[in-house]
Design a protein around this motif. Sequence first.
Motif, PDB file in Angstrom:
ATOM      1  N   ILE A 137       0.881  -1.141  -0.099  1.00  0.00           N
ATOM      2  CA  ILE A 137      -0.006  -0.100   0.149  1.00  0.00           C
ATOM      3  C   ILE A 137       0.920   1.077  -0.025  1.00  0.00           C
ATOM      4  O   ILE A 137       0.701   2.334  -0.689  1.00  0.00           O
ATOM      5  N   LYS A 138       1.715   1.159   0.832  1.00  0.00           N
ATOM      6  CA  LYS A 138       2.759   2.425   0.946  1.00  0.00           C
ATOM      7  C   LYS A 138       3.555   2.577  -0.698  1.00  0.00           C
ATOM      8  O   LYS A 138       3.673   3.870  -1.036  1.00  0.00           O
ATOM      9  N   LYS A 139       3.817   1.504  -1.137  1.00  0.00           N
ATOM     10  CA  LYS A 139       4.591   1.754  -2.464  1.00  0.00           C
ATOM     11  C   LYS A 139       3.579   2.458  -3.556  1.00  0.00           C
ATOM     12  O   LYS A 139       3.733   3.450  -4.323  1.00  0.00           O
ATOM     13  N   LYS A 140       2.144   1.814  -3.685  1.00  0.00           N
ATOM     14  CA  LYS A 140       1.036   2.354  -4.306  1.00  0.00           C
ATOM     15  C   LYS A 140       0.761   3.781  -3.858  1.00  0.00           C
ATOM     16  O   LYS A 140       0.591   4.570  -4.729  1.00  0.00           O
TER      17      LYS A 140
ATOM     18  N   LEU B 139       1.270   6.905  -6.554  1.00  0.00           N
ATOM     19  CA  LEU B 139       0.047   7.993  -6.819  1.00  0.00           C
ATOM     20  C   LEU B 139       0.425   9.381  -6.205  1.00  0.00           C
ATOM     21  O   LEU B 139       0.195  10.254  -7.045  1.00  0.00           O
ATOM     22  N   GLU B 140       1.207   9.416  -5.277  1.00  0.00           N
ATOM     23  CA  GLU B 140       1.582  11.042  -4.892  1.00  0.00           C
ATOM     24  C   GLU B 140       2.642  11.332  -5.781  1.00  0.00           C
ATOM     25  O   GLU B 140       2.421  12.574  -6.254  1.00  0.00           O
ATOM     26  N   ASN B 141       3.381  10.655  -6.402  1.00  0.00           N
ATOM     27  CA  ASN B 141       4.437  11.214  -7.428  1.00  0.00           C
ATOM     28  C   ASN B 141       3.586  11.660  -8.718  1.00  0.00           C
ATOM     29  O   ASN B 141       3.841  12.501  -9.292  1.00  0.00           O
TER      30      ASN B 141
END
Length: 84
Positions: free
Chosen positions: A63-66, A70-72
């Motif tokens: 989830i953190k990677k996703k 998404l943030e990037n």
Amino acid sequence: MTNEDIKVLLNNQLKSIEKVIIEGFEKQNERMVALEAGFECNQERFDVLEEHVVSLVEDMNEIKKKYIGLENAVLEHNGEISKR
């Protein structure tokens, strides 16, 4: 009371004491078996819990990677909009 009577009485008392001690050890052994089974059950529960925690950590990392992706993407998109 003769010596033989005393001997029989003491022998009977000794047998009674021996019986009580044997029963006490048997009960103690039963408790130890139950305690050991409880420890084994708790270890199995701990193992399952540990598996769930590992799985949860893996899910949270995914989830953190996703989220970072998404943030990037949002930051890149906002940067492109501000350049226009």
